[in-house]
Design an enzyme around this catalytic site. Structure first.
Site, short mmCIF file in Angstrom:
data_model
loop_
_atom_site.label_atom_id
_atom_site.label_comp_id
_atom_site.label_asym_id
_atom_site.label_seq_id
_atom_site.Cartn_x
_atom_site.Cartn_y
_atom_site.Cartn_z
N LYS A 22 0.85 -1.21 0.00
CA LYS A 22 0.00 0.00 0.00
C LYS A 22 0.88 1.25 0.00
O LYS A 22 0.68 2.17 -0.79
CB LYS A 22 -0.89 0.01 1.25
CG LYS A 22 -1.56 1.35 1.53
CD LYS A 22 -2.43 1.35 2.76
CE LYS A 22 -1.73 1.81 3.97
NZ LYS A 22 -1.57 3.28 4.11
N ASN A 23 1.89 1.26 0.87
CA ASN A 23 2.69 2.48 1.02
C ASN A 23 3.75 2.64 -0.07
O ASN A 23 4.47 3.63 -0.09
CB ASN A 23 3.31 2.53 2.42
CG ASN A 23 2.23 2.66 3.49
OD1 ASN A 23 1.08 2.95 3.16
ND2 ASN A 23 2.58 2.40 4.73
N ARG A 92 -4.17 9.96 3.96
CA ARG A 92 -3.03 10.83 4.20
C ARG A 92 -2.14 10.93 2.97
O ARG A 92 -1.58 11.97 2.67
CB ARG A 92 -2.23 10.24 5.37
CG ARG A 92 -0.85 10.81 5.58
CD ARG A 92 -0.85 12.07 6.35
NE ARG A 92 0.51 12.58 6.51
CZ ARG A 92 0.80 13.62 7.26
NH1 ARG A 92 -0.16 14.24 7.94
NH2 ARG A 92 2.04 14.06 7.37
N CYS A 116 -5.52 7.94 8.87
CA CYS A 116 -5.72 7.40 10.22
C CYS A 116 -5.42 8.47 11.28
O CYS A 116 -4.47 9.24 11.15
CB CYS A 116 -4.81 6.20 10.45
SG CYS A 116 -5.34 4.77 9.52
N ARG A 121 -0.20 14.75 12.99
CA ARG A 121 0.29 14.50 11.63
C ARG A 121 0.42 15.81 10.83
O ARG A 121 -0.22 16.01 9.81
CB ARG A 121 -0.59 13.49 10.91
CG ARG A 121 -0.69 12.17 11.64
CD ARG A 121 -1.44 11.11 10.89
NE ARG A 121 -0.57 10.46 9.89
CZ ARG A 121 -0.96 9.42 9.15
NH1 ARG A 121 -2.20 8.96 9.26
NH2 ARG A 121 -0.13 8.85 8.29
N ASP A 304 4.05 0.79 12.04
CA ASP A 304 2.84 0.18 11.46
C ASP A 304 2.62 -1.25 11.93
O ASP A 304 1.59 -1.84 11.62
CB ASP A 304 2.91 0.19 9.94
CG ASP A 304 2.80 1.60 9.40
OD1 ASP A 304 3.08 1.80 8.20
OD2 ASP A 304 2.46 2.51 10.17
N ARG A 397 -8.64 -0.52 3.92
CA ARG A 397 -7.78 0.45 3.27
C ARG A 397 -6.42 -0.16 2.95
O ARG A 397 -5.74 0.28 2.03
CB ARG A 397 -7.59 1.69 4.16
CG ARG A 397 -8.80 2.57 4.29
CD ARG A 397 -8.45 3.85 4.99
NE ARG A 397 -7.23 4.40 4.44
CZ ARG A 397 -6.36 5.11 5.17
NH1 ARG A 397 -6.60 5.34 6.45
NH2 ARG A 397 -5.26 5.58 4.62
C1 EPZ Z 1 3.80 7.04 6.14
O1 EPZ Z 1 2.99 8.04 6.71
C2 EPZ Z 1 2.91 5.81 6.04
N1 EPZ Z 1 1.77 6.09 5.17
C3 EPZ Z 1 2.41 5.42 7.42
O2 EPZ Z 1 1.65 4.22 7.30
C4 EPZ Z 1 3.62 5.14 8.31
O3 EPZ Z 1 3.16 4.89 9.63
C5 EPZ Z 1 4.55 6.36 8.33
O4 EPZ Z 1 4.92 6.71 6.98
C6 EPZ Z 1 5.83 6.10 9.11
O5 EPZ Z 1 6.48 4.98 8.58
C7 EPZ Z 1 1.95 6.03 3.83
O6 EPZ Z 1 3.04 5.77 3.34
C8 EPZ Z 1 0.75 6.29 2.99
P1 EPZ Z 1 5.72 10.46 8.36
P2 EPZ Z 1 3.52 9.57 6.76
O7 EPZ Z 1 5.60 11.70 7.56
O8 EPZ Z 1 4.26 9.88 5.54
C9 EPZ Z 1 5.60 13.61 11.85
C10 EPZ Z 1 -0.16 2.78 7.59
O9 EPZ Z 1 -0.68 2.26 8.59
N2 EPZ Z 1 5.64 14.61 10.78
O10 EPZ Z 1 6.99 9.67 8.31
O11 EPZ Z 1 2.38 10.42 7.16
C11 EPZ Z 1 4.25 12.92 11.90
O12 EPZ Z 1 3.32 13.65 12.64
C12 EPZ Z 1 0.26 4.23 7.63
O13 EPZ Z 1 0.09 2.20 6.52
C13 EPZ Z 1 5.79 15.95 11.10
O14 EPZ Z 1 5.90 16.30 12.27
O15 EPZ Z 1 4.54 9.47 8.00
C14 EPZ Z 1 4.59 11.61 12.56
O16 EPZ Z 1 4.60 11.80 13.98
C15 EPZ Z 1 -0.03 4.89 8.97
N3 EPZ Z 1 5.82 16.86 10.10
C16 EPZ Z 1 6.00 11.32 12.07
O17 EPZ Z 1 6.52 12.57 11.58
C17 EPZ Z 1 5.69 16.50 8.78
O18 EPZ Z 1 5.74 17.39 7.91
C18 EPZ Z 1 6.04 10.30 10.94
O19 EPZ Z 1 5.33 10.82 9.86
C19 EPZ Z 1 5.54 15.13 8.48
C20 EPZ Z 1 5.52 14.21 9.49
#
Ligand code: EPZ
Length: 417
Positions: A22-23, A92, A116, A121, A304, A397
């Site tokens: 998915k990701n 997202r 989610c 986020r 995850d 999803r």
């Molecule tokens: C991706 O989400 C994945 N989703 C998530 O999978 C996964 O948990 C996550 O990466 C971490 O591996 C997809 O790929 C579609 P991040 P993403 O930006 O990109 C903070 C699932 O279950 N952050 O690495 O949203 C954020 O709040 C989903 O498949 C900021 O502060 O993750 C979080 O605490 C859930 N500012 C942390 O970083 C930003 O601009 C990780 O977020 C961006 C993120």
């Protein structure tokens, strides 16, 4: 919306091929907007997030057809840089269309994304990177109105190795003038899969999967085809399911390479894991040993799989400690596991102290998010009696058919409308 009905007590045993990631597929579909030709993507998972993303592509003017087991995206007629709020709010990952629309049209207009509920986020790192590349972004009333006369390569240091921000910056940089360097980039394998696809279209992305990524801008991209990598989180979910049921599982198309910390924790819990021919075989003991883990950006233990491993340790023989460091509120599954008899003490909202119990009790539980819902299904497999996980929409999803996959391994599970 449907529900999952699970009757516990069955030992899982058998062999599975894991669906496409998915990701991985979501940013790659967004990237297909960058080439004005065709992208043929195979091994795309048939999940609701893929279907929503295809709707976004069609709204932009792309033509998407299912052919020979793959998705054929023709982006030649794409002519819109605005995506409807209802679609963007579905997930997202729609946020990465900012980068690909800016790269293709020099403009993008989308609402803040959905997805989610795992905490705030924010998207500050996304916006910081795109602004450094030359985008003017008006962030007003929950909408992002972006314009870029020209995108020019820049040096971007991320404050946090955000997966989405790394993807967004790469997508905006592949057609920019000059070279972009991302430091403190996310190293998740899905980033490398995205780069493989982009480079097959003629992009020049170097170092994806490492902490520093260089993108050398090129004038245009051409048609390409790509096979989506398997979903390592689905793989880890099913390994945990087998581990919880004294089971035995062979995954034929997933190696341990992308889930090394997961294999390590399963081994610590007493499972025997062997790898050969690009697959994994795992045999679980009658009772799992307790473990401690902390989620971290890749190559650390993936967030995850935290809910699934919280469920798994709830029936281990002793006390486990699980610390969630990536999301500030990835704990909606814990009250539901407690309803099933799990003994989980939440310390400071991010650390769980889990005292294993001999068996959980089947209950009616609520799925609040994708991986939390999957964790509750796993708990139902190991519980005494019947568990109903409601609703099914979050799990759908990310899992093509969790009920068929688990039933194929001997689970007593059904999806009920
Ligand atoms: C991706 O989400 C994945 N989703 C998530 O999978 C996964 O948990 C996550 O990466 C971490 O591996 C997809 O790929 C579609 P991040 P993403 O930006 O990109 C903070 C699932 O279950 N952050 O690495 O949203 C954020 O709040 C989903 O498949 C900021 O502060 O993750 C979080 O605490 C859930 N500012 C942390 O970083 C930003 O601009 C990780 O977020 C961006 C993120």
């Amino acid at each position: 919306m449907g529900k999952y009905h699970v009757s516990g007590g069955r030992r899982l045993a058998g062999e599975l091929a894991i669906q496409g990631g998915k990701n991985a597929v979501l940013p790659i579909l967004a990237a297909s907007v960058l080439n004005s030709g065709e992208s043929f993507l195979t091994n795309c998972p048939n999940i609701s997030d893929t279907r929503y993303t295809v709707k976004i592509l069609e709204e932009i003017g792309c033509k998407v057809t299912r052919e020979d087991g793959g998705l054929l995206v023709n982006s030649n007629a794409a002519d819109t840089f605005e995506i409807s709020e209802t679609l963007v709010r579905k997930m997202r990952s729609s946020i990465v269309f900012l980068g690909s629309l800016l790269g293709r049209f020099g403009a993008a207009k989308i609402s803040y994304p959905g997805g989610c509920v795992l905490g705030l986020r924010p998207i500050d790192q996304h916006l910081k990177g795109l602004r450094l590349l030359g985008a003017q972004i008006d962030d007003h009333q929950g909408f992002l109105n972006c314009k870029a006369e020209r995108l020019v390569g820049a040096d971007i240091a991320l404050d946090f190795p955000s997966v989405g921000a790394t993807q967004n910056i790469i997508l905006a940089a592949v057609l920019a003038d000059g070279t972009t360097t991302i430091t403190n980039a996310a190293k998740e394998p899905e980033i490398a899969d995205l780069a493989r696809f982009l480079n097959s279209m003629g992009a020049d992305v170097r170092g994806a999967g490492k902490a520093t990524i260089e993108i050398h801008g090129v004038p245009r991209l051409h048609s390409a085809e790509h096979r989506i990598m398997p979903d390592r989180i689905v793989a880890g979910t099913y390994l945990a399911a087998a581990a919880m049921t004294n089971g035995e599982l062979v995954l034929t198309n997933v190696s341990g390479d992308n889930i090394r910390p997961v294999v390590a924790k399963l081994t610590e819990a007493g499972c025997t894991v062997t790898e050969s021919g690009g697959g994994i075989r795992m045999t679980a003991p009658p009772r799992l040993r307790p473990i401690s883990l902390k989620t971290q950006p890749h190559p650390g233990f993936p967030t995850d799989l935290q809910p699934q491993f919280t469920a798994m340790t709830s029936i281990a023989d002793g006390m486990s400690i699980i610390e969630e460091t990536v999301f500030e509120a990835r704990n909606n599954h814990i009250p539901e596991l407690r309803r099933m008899g799990a003994d989980i003490l939440q310390v400071n909202g991010k650390t769980s102290v889990i005292q294993g119990v001999p068996q959980l009790c089947g209950s009616n539980v609520v799925s609040h998010d994708l991986r939390g819902g999957a964790a509750l299904i796993l708990a139902g497999l190991a519980a005494k009696g019947k568990t109903v996980v409601d609703p099914s929409e979050h799990v759908m999803r990310g899992y093509e058919s969790i009920e068929n996959d688990l039933a194929a391994l001997g689970a007593d599970i059904a999806f009920v409308e």
